[in-house]
Design a protein around this motif. Structure first.
Motif, short mmCIF file in Angstrom:
data_model
loop_
_atom_site.label_atom_id
_atom_site.label_comp_id
_atom_site.label_asym_id
_atom_site.label_seq_id
_atom_site.Cartn_x
_atom_site.Cartn_y
_atom_site.Cartn_z
N ALA A 90 -17.41 -13.59 29.09
CA ALA A 90 -17.44 -14.26 27.79
C ALA A 90 -18.85 -14.32 27.23
CB ALA A 90 -16.87 -15.68 27.94
N GLN A 91 -18.98 -14.14 25.95
CA GLN A 91 -20.26 -14.16 25.26
C GLN A 91 -20.40 -15.45 24.48
OE1 GLN A 91 -22.50 -11.66 25.46
NE2 GLN A 91 -21.33 -9.99 26.29
N ALA A 92 -21.61 -15.99 24.42
CA ALA A 92 -21.84 -17.16 23.59
C ALA A 92 -21.72 -16.79 22.12
CB ALA A 92 -23.23 -17.73 23.89
N ALA A 93 -22.19 -15.59 21.76
CA ALA A 93 -22.10 -15.11 20.39
C ALA A 93 -20.73 -14.47 20.17
CB ALA A 93 -23.20 -14.10 20.12
N PRO A 94 -20.27 -14.39 18.90
CA PRO A 94 -19.01 -13.69 18.63
C PRO A 94 -19.05 -12.27 19.17
CG PRO A 94 -19.70 -14.92 16.69
CD PRO A 94 -20.83 -15.01 17.67
N SER A 95 -17.97 -11.85 19.79
CA SER A 95 -17.90 -10.54 20.43
C SER A 95 -16.60 -9.85 20.05
CB SER A 95 -17.99 -10.68 21.95
OG SER A 95 -16.87 -11.40 22.44
N GLY A 96 -16.56 -8.55 20.28
CA GLY A 96 -15.34 -7.81 20.00
C GLY A 96 -15.46 -6.35 20.37
N GLN B 56 -13.50 -12.47 18.77
CA GLN B 56 -13.21 -12.91 17.41
C GLN B 56 -13.02 -11.76 16.43
OE1 GLN B 56 -15.62 -16.04 15.80
NE2 GLN B 56 -16.16 -16.81 17.82
N PHE B 57 -13.53 -10.57 16.76
CA PHE B 57 -13.47 -9.45 15.83
C PHE B 57 -13.24 -8.16 16.60
CE2 PHE B 57 -17.93 -9.49 17.10
CZ PHE B 57 -18.22 -8.15 17.27
N ALA B 58 -12.92 -7.11 15.84
CA ALA B 58 -12.85 -5.76 16.39
C ALA B 58 -13.15 -4.78 15.28
CB ALA B 58 -11.49 -5.46 17.00
N MET B 59 -13.75 -3.68 15.64
CA MET B 59 -14.01 -2.58 14.74
C MET B 59 -12.99 -1.47 15.02
SD MET B 59 -16.66 -3.73 13.13
CE MET B 59 -18.29 -4.50 13.22
N ALA C 23 -2.91 -11.76 14.85
CA ALA C 23 -3.55 -12.40 15.99
C ALA C 23 -4.78 -13.22 15.60
CB ALA C 23 -3.94 -11.35 17.02
N GLY C 24 -5.21 -13.13 14.35
CA GLY C 24 -6.40 -13.85 13.92
C GLY C 24 -7.70 -13.19 14.34
N VAL C 25 -7.67 -11.87 14.54
CA VAL C 25 -8.88 -11.11 14.89
C VAL C 25 -9.47 -10.53 13.62
CG1 VAL C 25 -9.78 -9.13 16.19
CG2 VAL C 25 -7.96 -10.55 17.17
N ALA C 26 -10.73 -10.85 13.32
CA ALA C 26 -11.39 -10.31 12.14
C ALA C 26 -11.48 -8.79 12.25
CB ALA C 26 -12.77 -10.92 11.97
N ARG C 27 -11.25 -8.10 11.12
CA ARG C 27 -11.17 -6.64 11.13
C ARG C 27 -12.41 -6.01 10.52
NH1 ARG C 27 -7.59 -2.78 7.18
NH2 ARG C 27 -8.89 -3.92 5.70
N GLY C 28 -13.07 -5.21 11.33
CA GLY C 28 -14.07 -4.28 10.81
C GLY C 28 -13.47 -2.89 10.84
N THR C 29 -13.78 -2.05 9.87
CA THR C 29 -13.25 -0.68 9.86
C THR C 29 -14.39 0.29 9.60
OG1 THR C 29 -12.79 -0.59 7.47
CG2 THR C 29 -11.09 -1.57 8.89
N TYR C 30 -14.27 1.50 10.15
CA TYR C 30 -15.37 2.44 9.97
C TYR C 30 -14.89 3.85 9.70
CZ TYR C 30 -14.81 3.64 15.01
OH TYR C 30 -14.33 4.03 16.24
N HIS C 31 -15.78 4.57 9.02
CA HIS C 31 -15.58 6.00 8.73
C HIS C 31 -16.58 6.79 9.54
CE1 HIS C 31 -14.87 9.70 6.46
NE2 HIS C 31 -16.18 9.85 6.40
N TYR C 32 -16.09 7.76 10.32
CA TYR C 32 -16.97 8.65 11.07
C TYR C 32 -17.44 9.76 10.14
CZ TYR C 32 -18.75 11.50 14.91
OH TYR C 32 -19.56 12.23 15.74
N ALA C 33 -18.74 9.78 9.88
CA ALA C 33 -19.30 10.68 8.88
C ALA C 33 -19.34 12.13 9.36
CB ALA C 33 -20.71 10.24 8.53
N ARG C 34 -19.01 13.03 8.48
CA ARG C 34 -19.18 14.47 8.66
C ARG C 34 -20.10 14.96 7.55
NH1 ARG C 34 -18.30 16.10 13.73
NH2 ARG C 34 -16.26 15.41 14.52
N PRO C 35 -21.42 14.90 7.77
CA PRO C 35 -22.37 15.22 6.69
C PRO C 35 -22.35 16.67 6.23
CG PRO C 35 -23.40 13.82 8.33
CD PRO C 35 -22.11 14.28 8.92
N GLU C 36 -21.66 17.54 6.96
CA GLU C 36 -21.52 18.91 6.46
C GLU C 36 -20.56 18.99 5.28
OE1 GLU C 36 -18.58 18.58 9.97
OE2 GLU C 36 -20.53 17.74 9.35
N LEU C 37 -19.86 17.88 5.02
CA LEU C 37 -18.93 17.78 3.89
C LEU C 37 -19.49 16.80 2.87
CD1 LEU C 37 -15.66 17.52 6.02
CD2 LEU C 37 -16.55 19.56 4.85
N PRO C 38 -19.10 16.91 1.60
CA PRO C 38 -19.69 16.04 0.56
C PRO C 38 -19.38 14.57 0.82
CG PRO C 38 -17.84 17.31 -0.30
CD PRO C 38 -18.15 17.88 1.03
#
Length: 246
Positions: free
Chosen positions: A29-35, A60-63, A87-102
């Motif tokens: 367990a972490q004292a700070a928010p973890s996920g 508390q969160f997940a990406m 479940a009450g888990v904060a949602r982070g979402t991400y895009h994996y960049a492909r810089p060879e494309l615009p």
């Protein structure tokens, strides 16, 4: 995305949401928010994540990976997003960049997939930048500016940048042109604090390991902590008035 596939996944996930999971050694367990952060790789043999177990373990969160390049959408993104919210888990979402494309079409694909990043339990959008796509540092810096500008216009929130120290030093020539964006840094060195690339005063999220064990998630997963750099986590994740910050 295969519509039948994700609908079936949601139905299976609703069952899992109320079922007990097998014994898994939890992350300390972490004292700070973890996920954790997850992609299709964490859905071993097509199994869904038990997000209630993740939350019960104190996270508390997940990406969640949403998109990559111009053509890939994580087939588990929709069921994960739905079950995280139940479940009450904060949602982070991400895009994996492909810089060879615009960059602008990639920002548009991501924004259309996540259907907004401003609701309850939503963290700001994330650009996952760890592949140069054959671009020089100067060209990659320009690509990144264009992507982030487009993404902020589409989502209305200041994006987070995910990267790791050596990539930033080499592929981005240690640029200090992005310090207005919160930093999510991957550093598995085991030191008390992560290495922060040029210009950033501090980190916002720190990916401390790629070999974490989290209840409800099959197999190893990345685990992250929040520093408090953006203030109270409940406000940062649009949680205020819903579940509090505990």
């Amino acid at each position: 995305m295969d519509t039948k596939r994700w609908k079936a996944a949601v139905r299976r996930g609703c069952v899992m949401a109320v079922a007990a999971v097998g014994a898994v050694v939890p992350v300390v367990a972490q004292a700070a928010p973890s996920g954790p952060d997850v992609s299709s790789w964490q859905h071993v043999d097509g199994r869904l994540i038990d997000w209630h177990a993740v939350r019960a373990a104190g996270h508390q969160f997940a990406m969640v990976k949403a998109t990559e390049g111009l053509h890939y959408v994580n087939p588990y993104f929709v069921p994960d997003s739905i079950l995280m919210r139940t479940a009450g888990v904060a949602r982070g979402t991400y895009h994996y960049a492909r810089p060879e494309l615009p960059p602008e079409p990639q920002a548009a694909l991501y924004a259309a997939t996540v259907l907004g990043q401003n609701g309850p339990l939503d963290l700001p959008p994330v650009l996952d930048l760890e592949a140069p796509g054959g671009l020089s540092p100067a060209a990659l810096v320009e690509w990144t500016h264009r992507y982030l500008n487009a993404l902020q216009a589409l989502t209305g929130r200041t994006p987070i940048i995910y990267t790791y120290p050596n990539f930033w030093k080499t592929a981005m020539a240690d640029s200090n042109a992005f310090t207005r964006y919160p930093l999510w840094i991957a550093d598995y060195s085991g030191n008390e604090h992560p290495e922060v690339p040029a210009g950033w005063p501090t980190w916002t999220f720190w990916q401390t390991t790629d070999r974490g064990s989290v209840p409800g998630i099959g197999g190893a997963t990345d685990v992250n902590v929040y520093s408090g750099a953006q203030g109270d986590f409940a406000r940062f994740a649009n949680m205020s008035g819903l579940f509090g910050s505990s």
